[in-house]
Design a protein around this motif. Structure first.
Motif, PDB file in Angstrom:
ATOM      1  N   GLU A   1     -15.165  19.028  26.983  1.00 34.83           N
ATOM      2  CA  GLU A   1     -14.443  18.629  28.191  1.00 34.83           C
ATOM      3  C   GLU A   1     -15.402  18.484  29.376  1.00 34.83           C
ATOM      4  OE1 GLU A   1     -11.282  21.508  28.780  1.00 34.83           O
ATOM      5  OE2 GLU A   1     -10.901  21.478  26.625  1.00 34.83           O
ATOM      6  N   GLN A   2     -16.396  19.357  29.438  1.00 33.28           N
ATOM      7  CA  GLN A   2     -17.367  19.376  30.524  1.00 33.28           C
ATOM      8  C   GLN A   2     -18.072  18.022  30.680  1.00 33.28           C
ATOM      9  OE1 GLN A   2     -20.471  22.283  29.780  1.00 33.28           O
ATOM     10  NE2 GLN A   2     -20.439  22.927  31.917  1.00 33.28           N
ATOM     11  N   MET A   3     -18.272  17.331  29.560  1.00 26.02           N
ATOM     12  CA  MET A   3     -18.960  16.040  29.593  1.00 26.02           C
ATOM     13  C   MET A   3     -18.140  14.958  30.298  1.00 26.02           C
ATOM     14  SD  MET A   3     -20.842  15.865  25.885  1.00 26.02           S
ATOM     15  CE  MET A   3     -19.421  16.184  24.872  1.00 26.02           C
ATOM     16  N   PHE A   4     -16.827  15.166  30.413  1.00 22.22           N
ATOM     17  CA  PHE A   4     -15.943  14.167  31.025  1.00 22.22           C
ATOM     18  C   PHE A   4     -15.662  14.456  32.497  1.00 22.22           C
ATOM     19  CE2 PHE A   4     -15.159  13.883  26.526  1.00 22.22           C
ATOM     20  CZ  PHE A   4     -14.890  12.548  26.307  1.00 22.22           C
ATOM     21  N   PHE A   5     -16.169  15.561  33.002  1.00 19.18           N
ATOM     22  CA  PHE A   5     -15.827  16.012  34.345  1.00 19.18           C
ATOM     23  C   PHE A   5     -16.981  15.752  35.286  1.00 19.18           C
ATOM     24  CE2 PHE A   5     -14.633  19.217  37.563  1.00 19.18           C
ATOM     25  CZ  PHE A   5     -13.312  18.858  37.725  1.00 19.18           C
TER      26      PHE A   5
ATOM     27  N   VAL B   1      -6.313  19.895  25.186  1.00 16.84           N
ATOM     28  CA  VAL B   1      -6.466  19.087  26.391  1.00 16.84           C
ATOM     29  C   VAL B   1      -7.003  17.725  25.985  1.00 16.84           C
ATOM     30  CG1 VAL B   1      -7.652  18.870  28.608  1.00 16.84           C
ATOM     31  CG2 VAL B   1      -6.982  21.128  27.774  1.00 16.84           C
ATOM     32  N   ASP B   2      -6.366  16.679  26.486  1.00 13.06           N
ATOM     33  CA  ASP B   2      -6.885  15.327  26.291  1.00 13.06           C
ATOM     34  C   ASP B   2      -8.027  15.149  27.294  1.00 13.06           C
ATOM     35  OD1 ASP B   2      -7.477  12.629  26.317  1.00 13.06           O
ATOM     36  OD2 ASP B   2      -5.381  11.978  26.424  1.00 13.06           O
ATOM     37  N   PRO B   3      -9.272  15.018  26.828  1.00 11.16           N
ATOM     38  CA  PRO B   3     -10.386  14.916  27.781  1.00 11.16           C
ATOM     39  C   PRO B   3     -10.313  13.688  28.679  1.00 11.16           C
ATOM     40  CG  PRO B   3     -11.154  14.512  25.531  1.00 11.16           C
ATOM     41  CD  PRO B   3      -9.718  14.947  25.439  1.00 11.16           C
ATOM     42  N   ASN B   4      -9.486  12.722  28.340  1.00 12.87           N
ATOM     43  CA  ASN B   4      -9.329  11.531  29.181  1.00 12.87           C
ATOM     44  C   ASN B   4      -8.646  11.825  30.509  1.00 12.87           C
ATOM     45  OD1 ASN B   4     -10.558   9.586  27.419  1.00 12.87           O
ATOM     46  ND2 ASN B   4      -8.782   9.842  26.092  1.00 12.87           N
ATOM     47  N   ILE B   5      -8.106  13.042  30.677  1.00 16.71           N
ATOM     48  CA  ILE B   5      -7.500  13.399  31.965  1.00 16.71           C
ATOM     49  C   ILE B   5      -8.556  13.716  33.018  1.00 16.71           C
ATOM     50  CG2 ILE B   5      -5.394  14.277  30.876  1.00 16.71           C
ATOM     51  CD1 ILE B   5      -6.433  17.139  31.652  1.00 16.71           C
ATOM     52  N   TYR B   6      -9.769  14.047  32.574  1.00 20.65           N
ATOM     53  CA  TYR B   6     -10.763  14.542  33.525  1.00 20.65           C
ATOM     54  C   TYR B   6     -11.241  13.524  34.548  1.00 20.65           C
ATOM     55  CZ  TYR B   6     -10.675  19.025  31.305  1.00 20.65           C
ATOM     56  OH  TYR B   6     -10.254  20.238  30.838  1.00 20.65           O
ATOM     57  N   PRO B   7     -11.408  12.246  34.223  1.00 18.95           N
ATOM     58  CA  PRO B   7     -11.787  11.314  35.297  1.00 18.95           C
ATOM     59  C   PRO B   7     -10.788  11.325  36.463  1.00 18.95           C
ATOM     60  CG  PRO B   7     -12.199  10.314  33.178  1.00 18.95           C
ATOM     61  CD  PRO B   7     -11.457  11.602  32.914  1.00 18.95           C
TER      62      PRO B   7
ATOM     63  N   ASP C   1      -1.777  16.390  28.607  1.00 18.70           N
ATOM     64  CA  ASP C   1      -2.022  14.952  28.563  1.00 18.70           C
ATOM     65  C   ASP C   1      -1.892  14.386  29.982  1.00 18.70           C
ATOM     66  OD1 ASP C   1       0.709  15.002  29.059  1.00 18.70           O
ATOM     67  OD2 ASP C   1       1.268  14.089  27.151  1.00 18.70           O
ATOM     68  N   TYR C   2      -1.896  13.075  30.083  1.00 21.73           N
ATOM     69  CA  TYR C   2      -1.821  12.407  31.378  1.00 21.73           C
ATOM     70  C   TYR C   2      -0.606  12.868  32.190  1.00 21.73           C
ATOM     71  CZ  TYR C   2      -1.252   8.768  34.870  1.00 21.73           C
ATOM     72  OH  TYR C   2      -1.077   8.113  36.058  1.00 21.73           O
ATOM     73  N   ASP C   3       0.571  12.929  31.567  1.00 22.64           N
ATOM     74  CA  ASP C   3       1.796  13.268  32.305  1.00 22.64           C
ATOM     75  C   ASP C   3       1.792  14.700  32.821  1.00 22.64           C
ATOM     76  OD1 ASP C   3       2.834  10.695  32.002  1.00 22.64           O
ATOM     77  OD2 ASP C   3       3.801  11.200  30.102  1.00 22.64           O
ATOM     78  N   LEU C   4       1.379  15.656  31.969  1.00 25.54           N
ATOM     79  CA  LEU C   4       1.341  17.044  32.429  1.00 25.54           C
ATOM     80  C   LEU C   4       0.249  17.241  33.475  1.00 25.54           C
ATOM     81  CD1 LEU C   4       2.009  19.139  29.184  1.00 25.54           C
ATOM     82  CD2 LEU C   4       3.618  18.404  30.958  1.00 25.54           C
ATOM     83  N   ASN C   5      -0.866  16.557  33.306  1.00 22.42           N
ATOM     84  CA  ASN C   5      -1.946  16.643  34.287  1.00 22.42           C
ATOM     85  C   ASN C   5      -1.482  16.115  35.641  1.00 22.42           C
ATOM     86  OD1 ASN C   5      -4.767  17.262  34.864  1.00 22.42           O
ATOM     87  ND2 ASN C   5      -5.009  15.056  35.102  1.00 22.42           N
ATOM     88  N   LYS C   6      -0.688  15.055  35.623  1.00 16.98           N
ATOM     89  CA  LYS C   6      -0.146  14.480  36.858  1.00 16.98           C
ATOM     90  C   LYS C   6       0.714  15.517  37.599  1.00 16.98           C
ATOM     91  CE  LYS C   6       2.383  10.325  38.098  1.00 16.98           C
ATOM     92  NZ  LYS C   6       3.047   9.144  37.581  1.00 16.98           N
ATOM     93  N   ILE C   7       1.510  16.268  36.851  1.00 15.82           N
ATOM     94  CA  ILE C   7       2.349  17.322  37.440  1.00 15.82           C
ATOM     95  C   ILE C   7       1.465  18.427  38.016  1.00 15.82           C
ATOM     96  CG2 ILE C   7       4.032  19.140  36.918  1.00 15.82           C
ATOM     97  CD1 ILE C   7       5.148  17.166  34.734  1.00 15.82           C
ATOM     98  N   LEU C   8       0.434  18.818  37.269  1.00 14.50           N
ATOM     99  CA  LEU C   8      -0.506  19.841  37.744  1.00 14.50           C
ATOM    100  C   LEU C   8      -1.162  19.404  39.050  1.00 14.50           C
ATOM    101  CD1 LEU C   8      -2.574  21.173  34.695  1.00 14.50           C
ATOM    102  CD2 LEU C   8      -1.284  22.523  36.340  1.00 14.50           C
ATOM    103  N   ILE C   9      -1.672  18.191  39.060  1.00 12.94           N
ATOM    104  CA  ILE C   9      -2.365  17.683  40.246  1.00 12.94           C
ATOM    105  C   ILE C   9      -1.424  17.650  41.447  1.00 12.94           C
ATOM    106  CG2 ILE C   9      -3.411  15.611  41.281  1.00 12.94           C
ATOM    107  CD1 ILE C   9      -4.732  15.112  38.505  1.00 12.94           C
ATOM    108  N   LYS C  10      -0.233  17.145  41.250  1.00 16.04           N
ATOM    109  CA  LYS C  10       0.730  17.049  42.358  1.00 16.04           C
ATOM    110  C   LYS C  10       1.064  18.438  42.908  1.00 16.04           C
ATOM    111  CE  LYS C  10       5.125  15.079  43.669  1.00 16.04           C
ATOM    112  NZ  LYS C  10       6.401  14.560  43.269  1.00 16.04           N
ATOM    113  N   THR C  11       1.279  19.395  42.017  1.00 19.38           N
ATOM    114  CA  THR C  11       1.605  20.761  42.436  1.00 19.38           C
ATOM    115  C   THR C  11       0.441  21.384  43.191  1.00 19.38           C
ATOM    116  OG1 THR C  11       3.021  20.992  40.482  1.00 19.38           O
ATOM    117  CG2 THR C  11       2.385  23.018  41.608  1.00 19.38           C
TER     118      THR C  11
END
Length: 125
Positions: free
Chosen positions: A95-99, A62-68, A31-41
């Protein structure tokens, strides 16, 4: 090719020169929070173009809203999903449609790595 491994609570990341391979733990929901950790790392490791390769050997969502937000990662050149599972490939197509950057789905791990290296090399020319 030097590999650096980083273990987070919800995944393992293997960093190489031009790509990072993630293995998300079984049953996780990205989700948004885990994606934030991934991005930061990931952003602490790369200051040049790289490709994110997710090796979907485990079942997770995977929440597809993380892709933007993921698309905005400055040095992220592309995104690859590796899986032999039909449902994982169907989910990846959604997911590909959101990326907003190159996004490919592979059955074979080596094909994803070759694509990642080719994508980086084409971007540097």
């Amino acid at each position: 090719m030097k590999e650096t491994i980083v273990k987070l609570k919800f995944c393992t990341l293997s960093f190489f020169d031009n790509y990072v391979i993630s293995v998300i733990n079984e049953g996780e929901h990205i989700d948004y929070d885990l994606n934030k950790i991934l991005i930061k790392t990931i952003e602490t490791h790369y200051h040049t173009p790289f490709v994110y390769i997710t090796n979907r050997i485990n079942s997770y969502s995977v929440d597809p809203n993380i892709y933007p937000r993921t698309t905005e990662v400055k040095n992220l050149a592309g995104f690859a999903v590796v899986s032999r599972a039909h449902m994982a490939k169907v989910n990846a197509q959604i997911e590909q449609m959101f990326f907003g950057k190159p996004f490919e789905i592979f059955s074979e791990f080596d094909d994803a790595i070759k694509w990642a290296i080719d994508l980086i090399e084409k971007g540097q020319n």
